[in-house]
Design a protein around this motif. Structure first.
Motif, PDB file in Angstrom:
ATOM      1  N   VAL A  86      35.181  43.885  37.282  1.00  0.00           N
ATOM      2  CA  VAL A  86      34.851  42.612  36.650  1.00  0.00           C
ATOM      3  C   VAL A  86      35.961  41.619  36.983  1.00  0.00           C
ATOM      4  CG1 VAL A  86      34.473  41.422  34.461  1.00  0.00           C
ATOM      5  CG2 VAL A  86      33.528  43.713  34.814  1.00  0.00           C
ATOM      6  N   TYR A  87      35.554  40.454  37.510  1.00  0.00           N
ATOM      7  CA  TYR A  87      36.482  39.407  37.940  1.00  0.00           C
ATOM      8  C   TYR A  87      36.257  38.141  37.129  1.00  0.00           C
ATOM      9  CZ  TYR A  87      37.476  42.172  42.112  1.00  0.00           C
ATOM     10  OH  TYR A  87      37.871  43.166  42.964  1.00  0.00           O
ATOM     11  N   ASN A  88      37.304  37.315  37.029  1.00  0.00           N
ATOM     12  CA  ASN A  88      37.137  36.005  36.406  1.00  0.00           C
ATOM     13  C   ASN A  88      36.754  34.989  37.484  1.00  0.00           C
ATOM     14  OD1 ASN A  88      39.534  35.400  37.733  1.00  0.00           O
ATOM     15  ND2 ASN A  88      40.770  35.309  35.868  1.00  0.00           N
ATOM     16  N   SER A  89      36.656  33.725  37.117  1.00  0.00           N
ATOM     17  CA  SER A  89      36.210  32.697  38.067  1.00  0.00           C
ATOM     18  C   SER A  89      37.253  32.381  39.140  1.00  0.00           C
ATOM     19  CB  SER A  89      35.836  31.417  37.316  1.00  0.00           C
ATOM     20  OG  SER A  89      36.913  30.979  36.536  1.00  0.00           O
ATOM     21  N   TYR A  90      38.488  32.873  38.975  1.00  0.00           N
ATOM     22  CA  TYR A  90      39.535  32.692  39.981  1.00  0.00           C
ATOM     23  C   TYR A  90      39.641  33.902  40.899  1.00  0.00           C
ATOM     24  CZ  TYR A  90      40.773  29.059  36.672  1.00  0.00           C
ATOM     25  OH  TYR A  90      40.728  27.977  35.834  1.00  0.00           O
ATOM     26  N   ASN A  91      38.654  34.783  40.831  1.00  0.00           N
ATOM     27  CA  ASN A  91      38.591  36.010  41.639  1.00  0.00           C
ATOM     28  C   ASN A  91      39.761  36.952  41.351  1.00  0.00           C
ATOM     29  OD1 ASN A  91      37.069  37.584  43.368  1.00  0.00           O
ATOM     30  ND2 ASN A  91      38.225  36.950  45.170  1.00  0.00           N
ATOM     31  N   GLU A  92      40.238  36.938  40.112  1.00  0.00           N
ATOM     32  CA  GLU A  92      41.277  37.864  39.658  1.00  0.00           C
ATOM     33  C   GLU A  92      40.602  39.000  38.904  1.00  0.00           C
ATOM     34  OE1 GLU A  92      44.670  34.466  38.754  1.00  0.00           O
ATOM     35  OE2 GLU A  92      43.313  35.103  37.154  1.00  0.00           O
TER      36      GLU A  92
END
Length: 194
Positions: free
Chosen positions: A134-140
């Motif tokens: 699962v990633y956030n919108s900053y691809n982290e």
């Protein structure tokens, strides 16, 4: 000195070529109450191909953040497999988790996110070990979870016996497995069966 430097650079390059074992990444402080399960309540899902897989988690920042999921297919030793995404997925991953709702009338505000696989965007095509990231919108990467998908191809029987070593006769057991391959042909069972 020059030879040492060349060897050092070569070792750095080779280290990146060797596949890394996929481990679960723990979530940051704002993600709570992760529930990851198959049809049973086990937190390490082992599902039959085609059965649903459920992920649910809460984000206590409660700002309706965008989260995305990716699926990684792994070999038996949890290293990434050489399969292309199209070989193990029907559809595409790296999709936004769109099923979420905000809390109301609670002491702690949070956003609850839910994901079910298979869904309209993706379904799994082959059995094996998988990692859901699962990633956030900053691809982290925020967190990841392992799961196993199986297909009934063979039947496995087990027999538990007492240990033959008298030093451990009351402490250890011997487990024998028998594999009935049915119509599946096993040419080299020691290498093909894991």
């Amino acid at each position: 000195m020059r030879i040492f430097f060349q060897h050092f650079i070569c070792l750095l390059f080779l280290q990146n070529l060797i596949a890394q074992v996929q481990v679960e990444v723990n979530p940051p402080e704002n993600i709570k109450s992760i529930v990851f399960k198959g049809p049973t309540e086990d937190q390490f899902p082992v599902i039959k191909i085609g059965e649903p897989l459920y992920l649910e988690f809460d984000d206590i920042l409660a700002n309706e953040q965008d989260y995305y999921y990716k699926i990684v297919h792994c070999d038996y030793d949890w290293t990434p497999s050489s399969l292309l995404k199209s070989q193990f997925l029907d559809g595409v991953d790296n999709q936004r988790i769109t099923d979420y709702e905000n809390s109301y009338s609670t002491l702690q505000s949070y956003s609850n996110y839910q994901l079910t696989i298979p869904n309209d965007n993706v379904r799994l095509k082959v059995s094996g070990n998988y990692l859901l990231e699962v990633y956030n919108s900053y691809n982290e990467i925020q967190f990841s979870r392992r799961f196993v998908v199986y297909k009934d191809v063979v039947t496995v029987g087990t027999e538990i016996k007492r240990s033959r070593d008298f030093n451990f006769i009351n402490e250890k057991q011997v487990v024998q497995f028998s594999i009935n391959s049915g119509s599946t042909r096993l040419t080299n069972p020691k290498k093909e069966v894991k």
